[in-house]
Design an enzyme around this catalytic site. Structure first.
Site, PDB file in Angstrom:
ATOM      1  N   LYS A   1       0.872  -1.178   0.000  1.00 60.40           N
ATOM      2  CA  LYS A   1       0.000   0.000   0.000  1.00 60.40           C
ATOM      3  C   LYS A   1       0.906   1.224   0.000  1.00 60.40           C
ATOM      4  O   LYS A   1       2.073   1.139   0.408  1.00 60.40           O
ATOM      5  CB  LYS A   1      -0.857  -0.005   1.275  1.00 60.40           C
TER       6      LYS A   1
ATOM      7  N   GLY B   1     -25.939   1.567   2.831  1.00 59.60           N
ATOM      8  CA  GLY B   1     -25.102   2.195   1.805  1.00 59.60           C
ATOM      9  C   GLY B   1     -25.429   1.652   0.430  1.00 59.60           C
ATOM     10  O   GLY B   1     -25.272   0.458   0.161  1.00 59.60           O
ATOM     11  N   VAL B   2     -25.944   2.536  -0.413  1.00 60.86           N
ATOM     12  CA  VAL B   2     -26.248   2.109  -1.780  1.00 60.86           C
ATOM     13  C   VAL B   2     -25.522   3.029  -2.759  1.00 60.86           C
ATOM     14  O   VAL B   2     -26.108   3.681  -3.612  1.00 60.86           O
ATOM     15  CB  VAL B   2     -27.780   2.046  -2.049  1.00 60.86           C
ATOM     16  N   GLY B   3     -24.199   3.083  -2.588  1.00 62.73           N
ATOM     17  CA  GLY B   3     -23.341   3.828  -3.507  1.00 62.73           C
ATOM     18  C   GLY B   3     -22.975   2.932  -4.677  1.00 62.73           C
ATOM     19  O   GLY B   3     -23.801   2.161  -5.166  1.00 62.73           O
TER      20      GLY B   3
ATOM     21  N   VAL C   1     -21.105   0.139  -5.034  1.00 61.39           N
ATOM     22  CA  VAL C   1     -21.279  -1.311  -4.869  1.00 61.39           C
ATOM     23  C   VAL C   1     -22.690  -1.629  -4.375  1.00 61.39           C
ATOM     24  O   VAL C   1     -23.347  -2.535  -4.890  1.00 61.39           O
ATOM     25  CB  VAL C   1     -20.240  -1.889  -3.873  1.00 61.39           C
TER      26      VAL C   1
END
Ligand code: NAD
Length: 369
Positions: free
Chosen positions: A80, A180-182, A184
């Site tokens: 990372k 959460g319905v962003g 993905v």
């Protein structure tokens, strides 16, 4: 702080501090483990308050990538990188190209991709200086937006979790609470509704919720109400840390399976789910679709192969449940064990010298997908 003592404990192979005065670059690249292959993990840009905070973040995230790649069955290690800076005002072409030059000096030991605070234009500059970038734009032969694949992969993990809890994998027969319905979450809602499932949704973005209600026929619930919904499955697709000692006692859910990273506030929360008979499909095993998707860029990107590869998430999650039963441990721990066992086993067959890799055979796949 004793840096080598920290690296000894976290078992990191290498940490590189990158500095360029003219470009204003302050970056850290961390390589946790390369036993399975080159270290892959995103580049994050964040206005860390201290250098220690940046170092802690890059060490934690790179270690997580080792485990994710190992459980996903990929020939990749964990790495990372972070750039210390404010993404809203500190970005420049020179900054990202300077970072790209440091990356190039690592000769492919570390491969990067987009993460928090980085967009496709920033990556384009990094790509000017090094080939070791994945998730580049489709015009460069990249794989593009991973979200639909992540959602599809999460549904494969869900099937394994349903099988474990109910003895069948009829996705459409169960009800779901989606937090959460962003990118993905919306794709998840679509896949679940296509199977005829009942889906409750919540999101801080009201427009996203409305879209799920109007276009997909989902039912909207309040932000905090989501934890009390009488649904079979809780699917977190927003934040981390939402499975904690305050929320767990409210759960009527029987399965937890979603795309969000770091869902468990602590390891004990994973044990608590187990104690209550709630099947937890470990987050980093089910949300590996994005990583699998970019990994295919190494052999020439192909959407069909990507989709076939996502299906292995079913096997991986089933395997985690088997290890949990074998060793009498919680699923979160079994996932870590599965990763460690694979790294140890493959580490033992590595020869001291591989020689020149020889010919390349374009179009052939070692993954079989
Ligand atoms: P996103 O930003 O598109 O979606 C997140 C959604 O959560 C947004 O709509 C946001 O409004 C909503 N949200 C934020 N706080 C909330 C709250 N308190 N309550 C309810 N909703 C809230 O992100 P994404 O790409 O869809 O990713 C979702 C999760 O999956 C993240 O945890 C991400 O790290 C993880 N993930 C994503 C991918 C991928 O391919 N995009 C891959 C692996 C893991």
């Amino acid at each position: 702080m004793d840096l080598f003592e920290t690296l000894h404990t976290s078992e990191h192979e290498q940490v590189m501090f990158c500095h360029n005065k003219e470009a204003g670059l302050k970056a850290i690249i961390a390589i946790h483990n390369t036993v399975l292959g080159p270290a892959l993990g995103g580049l994050r840009m964040w206005p860390y308050k201290t250098e220690q905070e940046a170092l802690d973040d890059v060490l934690r995230l790179s270690r997580g990538m080792t485990y994710k790649a190992a459980v996903a069955g990929l020939n990749l290690g964990g790495g990372k990188s972070v750039i210390i800076g404010d993404p809203s005002k500190d970005k420049s072409e020179a900054l990202f190209r300077s970072f790209g030059r440091f990356m190039e000096s690592m000769k492919g030991r570390y491969i990067t991709a987009e993460d928090v605070g980085i967009d496709v234009n920033d990556m384009e500059y990094v790509f000017h200086e090094t080939d070791n970038v994945v998730g580049v734009h489709q015009v460069h032969g990249g794989s593009g937006d991973p979200s639909p694949f992540t959602a599809y992969g999460t549904v494969q993990g869900l099937k394994a979790a349903l099988q474990q809890r109910f003895g069948n994998e009829e996705v459409g027969s169960y009800s779901y609470a989606l937090q959460g319905v962003g990118h993905v979450g919306f794709e998840m809602a679509k896949l679940l509704r296509n199977e005829g499932a009942k889906v409750f949704v919540t999101d801080i973005n009201e427009e996203s919720v409305r879209r799920c209600v109007d276009e997909l026929g989902c039912e909207a619930v309040g932000l905090d109400e989501i934890y009390d919904v009488d649904a079979d499955v809780f699917s977190p697709s927003a934040l981390g840390g939402i499975i904690n000692m305050e929320t767990i006692p409210r759960f009527k859910f029987k399965v937890v399976c979603g795309s969000a990273n770091n869902q468990l506030a602590t390891d004990e929360c994973g044990d608590e789910l187990e104690r209550r008979g709630i099947v937890y499909a470990p987050d980093y095993a089910v949300n590996a679709g994005g990583l699998m998707n970019v990994s295919i860029e190494f052999e020439g990107y192909n959407r069909e192969r990507a989709k076939r590869m996502m299906r292995t998430i079913y096997y991986n999650v089933s395997q985690i449940f088997k290890i949990a039963e074998r060793d009498g441990i919680s699923s979160w721990k079994a996932a870590d064990r599965m990763a460690e066992e694979r790294i140890t086993a493959i580490g033992k067959i590595k020869l001291p010298f591989l020689g020149n890799r020889g010919h390349s055979f374009p179009g052939r796949s070692r993954t079989g997908h």
